[in-house]
Design a protein around this motif. Structure first.
Motif, PDB file in Angstrom:
ATOM      1  N   ILE A  69       4.188 -45.449  -7.039  1.00 22.74           N
ATOM      2  CA  ILE A  69       4.322 -44.920  -5.641  1.00 22.74           C
ATOM      3  C   ILE A  69       4.117 -45.637  -4.339  1.00 22.74           C
ATOM      4  O   ILE A  69       4.781 -45.957  -3.251  1.00 22.74           O
ATOM      5  CB  ILE A  69       6.237 -43.293  -5.852  1.00 22.74           C
ATOM      6  CG1 ILE A  69       6.917 -43.462  -7.011  1.00 22.74           C
ATOM      7  CG2 ILE A  69       6.070 -43.145  -4.629  1.00 22.74           C
ATOM      8  CD1 ILE A  69       7.063 -42.012  -6.793  1.00 22.74           C
ATOM      9  N   GLU A  70       3.171 -44.973  -4.424  1.00 22.14           N
ATOM     10  CA  GLU A  70       2.177 -44.837  -3.408  1.00 22.14           C
ATOM     11  C   GLU A  70       1.873 -46.754  -3.133  1.00 22.14           C
ATOM     12  O   GLU A  70       1.385 -47.211  -2.184  1.00 22.14           O
ATOM     13  CB  GLU A  70       0.580 -43.773  -4.035  1.00 22.14           C
ATOM     14  CG  GLU A  70      -0.038 -43.607  -2.689  1.00 22.14           C
ATOM     15  CD  GLU A  70      -1.553 -43.093  -2.458  1.00 22.14           C
ATOM     16  OE1 GLU A  70      -2.549 -43.371  -2.262  1.00 22.14           O
ATOM     17  OE2 GLU A  70      -1.406 -42.634  -4.184  1.00 22.14           O
ATOM     18  N   GLY A  71       0.969 -47.038  -4.580  1.00 21.37           N
ATOM     19  CA  GLY A  71       1.092 -48.304  -4.373  1.00 21.37           C
ATOM     20  C   GLY A  71       2.778 -49.295  -4.065  1.00 21.37           C
ATOM     21  O   GLY A  71       1.951 -49.988  -3.273  1.00 21.37           O
ATOM     22  N   ALA A  72       3.326 -48.425  -4.158  1.00 22.61           N
ATOM     23  CA  ALA A  72       5.190 -49.506  -3.559  1.00 22.61           C
ATOM     24  C   ALA A  72       4.605 -49.528  -2.133  1.00 22.61           C
ATOM     25  O   ALA A  72       5.642 -50.294  -1.627  1.00 22.61           O
ATOM     26  CB  ALA A  72       6.173 -48.937  -4.504  1.00 22.61           C
ATOM     27  N   ARG A  73       4.879 -48.154  -2.072  1.00 21.59           N
ATOM     28  CA  ARG A  73       5.196 -47.961  -0.799  1.00 21.59           C
ATOM     29  C   ARG A  73       4.191 -49.267   0.610  1.00 21.59           C
ATOM     30  O   ARG A  73       4.191 -49.332   1.245  1.00 21.59           O
ATOM     31  CB  ARG A  73       4.229 -46.780  -0.024  1.00 21.59           C
ATOM     32  CG  ARG A  73       5.376 -45.345  -0.516  1.00 21.59           C
ATOM     33  CD  ARG A  73       5.043 -44.400   0.173  1.00 21.59           C
ATOM     34  NE  ARG A  73       5.510 -43.437  -0.371  1.00 21.59           N
ATOM     35  CZ  ARG A  73       6.945 -42.483   0.158  1.00 21.59           C
ATOM     36  NH1 ARG A  73       7.721 -43.496   0.777  1.00 21.59           N
ATOM     37  NH2 ARG A  73       7.755 -41.721  -1.136  1.00 21.59           N
ATOM     38  N   ALA A  74       3.149 -48.957   0.405  1.00 21.49           N
ATOM     39  CA  ALA A  74       1.754 -49.342   0.604  1.00 21.49           C
ATOM     40  C   ALA A  74       2.522 -51.283   0.622  1.00 21.49           C
ATOM     41  O   ALA A  74       1.959 -52.146   1.566  1.00 21.49           O
ATOM     42  CB  ALA A  74       0.938 -49.554   0.656  1.00 21.49           C
ATOM     43  N   ALA A  79       4.621 -55.905   3.329  1.00 21.67           N
ATOM     44  CA  ALA A  79       5.381 -57.595   3.407  1.00 21.67           C
ATOM     45  C   ALA A  79       6.423 -57.147   4.191  1.00 21.67           C
ATOM     46  O   ALA A  79       6.651 -58.640   5.006  1.00 21.67           O
ATOM     47  CB  ALA A  79       5.920 -57.041   1.878  1.00 21.67           C
ATOM     48  N   GLU A  80       5.921 -55.750   4.728  1.00 26.08           N
ATOM     49  CA  GLU A  80       7.095 -55.531   6.116  1.00 26.08           C
ATOM     50  C   GLU A  80       6.061 -56.843   7.750  1.00 26.08           C
ATOM     51  O   GLU A  80       7.351 -57.177   8.378  1.00 26.08           O
ATOM     52  CB  GLU A  80       7.672 -54.672   6.351  1.00 26.08           C
ATOM     53  CG  GLU A  80       8.006 -54.321   7.599  1.00 26.08           C
ATOM     54  CD  GLU A  80       8.655 -52.781   7.934  1.00 26.08           C
ATOM     55  OE1 GLU A  80       8.955 -51.998   8.935  1.00 26.08           O
ATOM     56  OE2 GLU A  80       8.626 -51.900   6.716  1.00 26.08           O
TER      57      GLU A  80
END
Length: 291
Positions: A69-74, A79-80
């Motif tokens: 989840i931490e990696g996905a947030r980053a 991407a944003e």
């Protein structure tokens, strides 16, 4: 290869934030079964569970899942930022052919900083092939160079047409001349630059005029050419002309213009025809054309 999509990682973050599949499905406006299937596929690809799910209760994040989840947030944040564009405009990079950089680089940057104070400018030196690659691959926005080796999808604006010069020792038989023709150099050994495109350009010029010079030595730098010429090792041929008639090692030399009309070369502003122009790109072109 990426097996999981950004959308799937967005699902995982939403479940972590809401604490349930129902809450995440409502937040993302997707059906709960679709969300559940997507997460199952991600976990299968990762090889470990991200959540512990029990029917009728909230989900729990596994120790492994916290890292995911931490990696996905980053990843989603990065991407944003890519889609939004950089918060600060990148510098406008001007490339300079190495041999003429001492004449143009400092005045160009000084003029740019004065005329466009809100923009950030950087300079980059290179040989012909380096600059062509830098322009094509976006490392350089605009180059100031002889128009040699820029084949393909490039645009240009000529800013100056110059004639080459010959570097000779003080006691050379041609040293007293006010100008020379290329044909007069064929009976003397000549010094050329050791760069494929530069040498190809000069040799092509000789071939065009049906002349066959004797190449005594190839050099990598302008000052080495001038030093060798000053010591009588050959006649240097260059399109760059330093303002003094003394080589780096203190040896005097003579610089004579080459008047052969076909030998004239353009110094141009060159840029990729595929680049997305800056809003003030044409103004920058106009300013640099006045150097």
């Amino acid at each position: 290869m990426l097996y999981n999509t950004l959308r799937q990682y967005e699902y995982i973050v939403a479940v972590a934030d809401t604490g349930s599949l129902t809450g995440a499905a409502s937040l993302l406006n997707v059906s709960q079964p679709s969300l559940s299937v997507a997460i199952t596929r991600v976990e299968a690809q990762l090889g470990q569970p991200v959540f512990l799910r029990r029917k009728g209760s909230s989900v729990n994040i596994t120790p492994y899942g916290h890292g995911v989840i931490e990696g996905a947030r980053a990843l989603l944040q990065q991407a944003e930022e890519i889609e939004r564009g950089p918060a600060k405009a990148p510098p406008f990079v001007i490339g300079f052919f190495e041999d003429i950089a001492p004449w143009y680089l400092a005045p160009a940057l000084e003029k740019m900083h004065f005329q466009f104070p809100t923009m950030h400018f950087k300079a980059r030196e290179g040989r012909f092939s380096d600059l062509a690659d830098d322009l094509s691959e976006g490392r350089v926005d605009l180059a100031i160079s002889y128009d040699v080796g820029f084949e393909g999808r490039f645009d240009r604006r000529v800013v100056q047409t110059i004639a080459p010069v010959a570097f000779l020792s003080r006691d050379h038989p041609l040293a007293s001349r006010s100008s020379l023709e290329l044909a007069e150099l064929t009976t003397h050994p000549v010094l050329l630059f050791d760069e494929d495109l530069s040498e190809h350009f000069v040799r092509g010029l000789f071939d065009k005029l049906r002349l066959s010079p004797t190449i005594k030595q190839r050099v990598r730098s302008l000052e080495l050419m001038r030093s060798l010429a000053a010591h009588g090792a050959g006649v240097g041929i260059s399109y760059a002309r330093p303002p003094c008639d003394v080589s780096y090692d203190g040896k005097p030399l003579v610089t004579v213009p080459i008047s052969t009309a076909e030998a004239a070369a353009d110094i141009s502003l060159i840029w990729s025809a595929l680049r997305n122009p800056e809003p003030r790109f044409s103004e920058i072109l106009d300013a640099l054309s006045q150097l």
